[in-house]
Scaffold this active site. Structure first.
Site, PDB file in Angstrom:
ATOM      1  CB  ALA A  65      15.538  34.478  13.831  1.00  0.00           C
ATOM      2  N   GLY A 110      13.953  38.264  17.240  1.00  0.00           N
ATOM      3  CA  GLY A 110      13.270  38.853  16.091  1.00  0.00           C
ATOM      4  C   GLY A 110      11.800  39.171  16.378  1.00  0.00           C
ATOM      5  CD  GLU A 113      15.790  42.223  16.256  1.00  0.00           C
ATOM      6  OE1 GLU A 113      15.714  41.010  15.951  1.00  0.00           O
ATOM      7  OE2 GLU A 113      16.781  42.919  15.995  1.00  0.00           O
ATOM      8  CD  GLU A 133      18.377  38.787  19.291  1.00  0.00           C
ATOM      9  OE1 GLU A 133      18.296  39.036  20.513  1.00  0.00           O
ATOM     10  OE2 GLU A 133      17.541  39.198  18.465  1.00  0.00           O
TER      11      GLU A 133
HETATM   12  N1  CO8 Z   1      13.408  28.963  16.478  1.00  0.00           N
HETATM   13  C1  CO8 Z   1      13.062  27.712  16.147  1.00  0.00           C
HETATM   14  N2  CO8 Z   1      12.281  26.943  16.911  1.00  0.00           N
HETATM   15  C2  CO8 Z   1      11.852  27.460  18.075  1.00  0.00           C
HETATM   16  C3  CO8 Z   1      12.173  28.756  18.504  1.00  0.00           C
HETATM   17  C4  CO8 Z   1      12.991  29.528  17.638  1.00  0.00           C
HETATM   18  N3  CO8 Z   1      13.326  30.779  17.915  1.00  0.00           N
HETATM   19  N4  CO8 Z   1      11.605  28.983  19.694  1.00  0.00           N
HETATM   20  C5  CO8 Z   1      10.940  27.864  20.015  1.00  0.00           C
HETATM   21  N5  CO8 Z   1      11.083  26.947  19.028  1.00  0.00           N
HETATM   22  C6  CO8 Z   1      10.527  25.603  18.964  1.00  0.00           C
HETATM   23  C7  CO8 Z   1      11.228  24.650  19.911  1.00  0.00           C
HETATM   24  O1  CO8 Z   1      12.429  24.159  19.337  1.00  0.00           O
HETATM   25  C8  CO8 Z   1      10.162  23.585  20.089  1.00  0.00           C
HETATM   26  O2  CO8 Z   1      10.146  22.786  18.933  1.00  0.00           O
HETATM   27  P1  CO8 Z   1      10.080  21.151  19.100  1.00  0.00           P
HETATM   28  O3  CO8 Z   1       8.767  20.912  19.810  1.00  0.00           O
HETATM   29  O4  CO8 Z   1      10.097  20.682  17.686  1.00  0.00           O
HETATM   30  O5  CO8 Z   1      11.282  20.780  19.918  1.00  0.00           O
HETATM   31  C9  CO8 Z   1       8.854  24.391  20.070  1.00  0.00           C
HETATM   32  O6  CO8 Z   1       9.170  25.628  19.403  1.00  0.00           O
HETATM   33  C10 CO8 Z   1       8.317  24.705  21.444  1.00  0.00           C
HETATM   34  O7  CO8 Z   1       9.338  25.356  22.168  1.00  0.00           O
HETATM   35  P2  CO8 Z   1       9.879  24.857  23.592  1.00  0.00           P
HETATM   36  O8  CO8 Z   1       9.627  23.394  23.757  1.00  0.00           O
HETATM   37  O9  CO8 Z   1      11.297  25.332  23.737  1.00  0.00           O
HETATM   38  O10 CO8 Z   1       8.904  25.665  24.569  1.00  0.00           O
HETATM   39  P3  CO8 Z   1       9.191  26.083  26.083  1.00  0.00           P
HETATM   40  O11 CO8 Z   1       7.890  26.559  26.619  1.00  0.00           O
HETATM   41  O12 CO8 Z   1       9.921  25.010  26.813  1.00  0.00           O
HETATM   42  O13 CO8 Z   1      10.205  27.335  25.954  1.00  0.00           O
HETATM   43  C11 CO8 Z   1      11.018  29.416  25.067  1.00  0.00           C
HETATM   44  C12 CO8 Z   1       9.791  28.523  25.358  1.00  0.00           C
HETATM   45  C13 CO8 Z   1      11.649  29.874  26.377  1.00  0.00           C
HETATM   46  C14 CO8 Z   1      10.521  30.618  24.273  1.00  0.00           C
HETATM   47  C15 CO8 Z   1      12.064  28.601  24.253  1.00  0.00           C
HETATM   48  O14 CO8 Z   1      11.412  27.998  23.150  1.00  0.00           O
HETATM   49  C16 CO8 Z   1      13.185  29.432  23.694  1.00  0.00           C
HETATM   50  O15 CO8 Z   1      14.104  29.806  24.417  1.00  0.00           O
HETATM   51  N6  CO8 Z   1      13.147  29.723  22.366  1.00  0.00           N
HETATM   52  C17 CO8 Z   1      14.198  30.418  21.688  1.00  0.00           C
HETATM   53  C18 CO8 Z   1      14.144  31.865  21.977  1.00  0.00           C
HETATM   54  C19 CO8 Z   1      15.266  32.592  21.294  1.00  0.00           C
HETATM   55  O16 CO8 Z   1      16.438  32.385  21.584  1.00  0.00           O
HETATM   56  N7  CO8 Z   1      14.905  33.483  20.356  1.00  0.00           N
HETATM   57  C20 CO8 Z   1      15.842  34.301  19.659  1.00  0.00           C
HETATM   58  C21 CO8 Z   1      16.243  33.644  18.392  1.00  0.00           C
HETATM   59  S1  CO8 Z   1      17.558  34.529  17.600  1.00  0.00           S
HETATM   60  C22 CO8 Z   1      16.826  35.798  16.855  1.00  0.00           C
HETATM   61  O17 CO8 Z   1      15.655  36.027  16.928  1.00  0.00           O
HETATM   62  C23 CO8 Z   1      17.775  36.624  16.074  1.00  0.00           C
HETATM   63  C24 CO8 Z   1      17.066  37.654  15.265  1.00  0.00           C
HETATM   64  C25 CO8 Z   1      18.056  38.514  14.565  1.00  0.00           C
HETATM   65  C26 CO8 Z   1      19.020  37.698  13.790  1.00  0.00           C
HETATM   66  C27 CO8 Z   1      18.479  37.432  12.459  1.00  0.00           C
HETATM   67  C28 CO8 Z   1      18.928  38.525  11.561  1.00  0.00           C
HETATM   68  C29 CO8 Z   1      18.676  38.131  10.262  1.00  0.00           C
END
Ligand code: CO8
Length: 259
Positions: A65, A110, A113, A133
């Protein structure tokens, strides 16, 4: 025309690409509304025989998400958004045609999922899977607590959901999360090959078989989904959720209090 999705048809196979590569294809509210519109279209398409779902770019299927949109999510919004996304993912799960997830990179939160709502998952060698999460102080809300244990078993699902750790493609294959691991450059061709094979089978048989197999997984799913959604809503009220989301956005390690 969609901003966050690309939809193409190759003969009777649909190819849906989640298209926010600059945000690793994170699922925003806008993306969900576009997906609902596209599903209206796909559900009515009598010629469609299979659908392939993938992510744009070479890094991510879907990295979860959109965490920016979690900042203001309180319990009321958490419950509403969770229910809405559960419904959208269930529509994908219950499409009359099989849906193949071609996981080309990160499938997290997500994104995992979404892959779980597909009928079959194949992935590239660089795919990574996880339910992070809990590290943000929330729990899955798009069906993950219900679909993951059904697919990989209770213990493995518990470990993934409680640790938030990522697993690589080979481990995902070992635990039955994906059916095949392929070199990145072969992924889409193999997905198309599989889709074409299924498309070549009798459409009604495929449709009925899919429905029957899907129903086998529904013991008392309604209560499970409702519980997940209420607990997701509850997780949105915690201090740790606030900290987890801020820490991610500020690119620092979170400090959690269990409150
Ligand atoms: N949301 C928003 N932006 C994101 C997300 C995300 N989930 N993942 C990556 N991005 C963005 C980063 O912020 C970054 O943006 P910017 O360049 O503007 O700073 C860009 O994408 C590139 O990402 P990274 O620089 O972080 O790339 P890396 O190669 O260093 O890292 C990772 C890759 C490991 C995947 C890292 O981006 C990460 O940890 N992302 C988040 C993963 C995460 O926690 N996902 C779960 C989110 S919660 C969720 O899905 C809940 C669902 C159910 C709840 C909703 C019910 C309604």
């Amino acid at each position: 025309m969609y901003k966050t999705l690309i939809y193409e048809k190759k003969e009777n196979i649909g190819l849906l690409t989640i298209n926010r590569p600059e945000k690793l294809n994170a699922i925003s509210n806008e993306l969900i509304s576009e997906l609902k519109k596209l599903l209206d279209e796909i559900e009515k398409d009598e010629d469609l025989r299979a659908l392939i779902l993938t992510g744009a770019g070479d890094k991510a299927f879907v990295a979860g998400a959109d965490i920016k949109e979690l900042v203001d999510r309180d319990a009321r919004l958490g419950r509403r958004v969770s229910q809405e996304r559960q419904e959208v993912f269930s529509r994908i799960e219950n499409l009359p045609v099989p849906v193949i997830a071609a996981v080309n990179g990160y499938a997290l939160g997500g994104g995992l999922e979404l892959a779980l709502a597909c009928s079959i998952r194949i992935c590239s060698e660089k795919a990574q899977f996880g339910a992070p999460e809990v590290k943000l102080g929330i729990i899955p809300g798009d069906g993950g607590t219900q679909r993951l244990p059904r697919l990989v078993g209770l213990g493995r699902a518990m470990e993934l959901i409680l640790t938030g750790d990522f697993i690589d493609a080979q481990e995902a294959y070992r635990i039955g999360l994906v059916n095949k691991v392929l070199p990145q450059e072969e992924l889409m061709d193999k997905a198309m090959e599989l889709a074409k094979k299924i498309a070549s089978r009798p459409p009604l048989a495929v449709r009925f078989a899919k429905e029957a197999v899907n129903r086998s997984q529904e013991g008392d799913a309604a209560s499970g989904f409702a519980l997940e959604s209420y607990l997701h809503a509850l997780s949105c009220t915690t201090e740790d959720k606030k900290e987890g989301v801020s820490a991610f956005l500020e690119k620092r390690k979170g400090k959690f209090k269990g409150k």
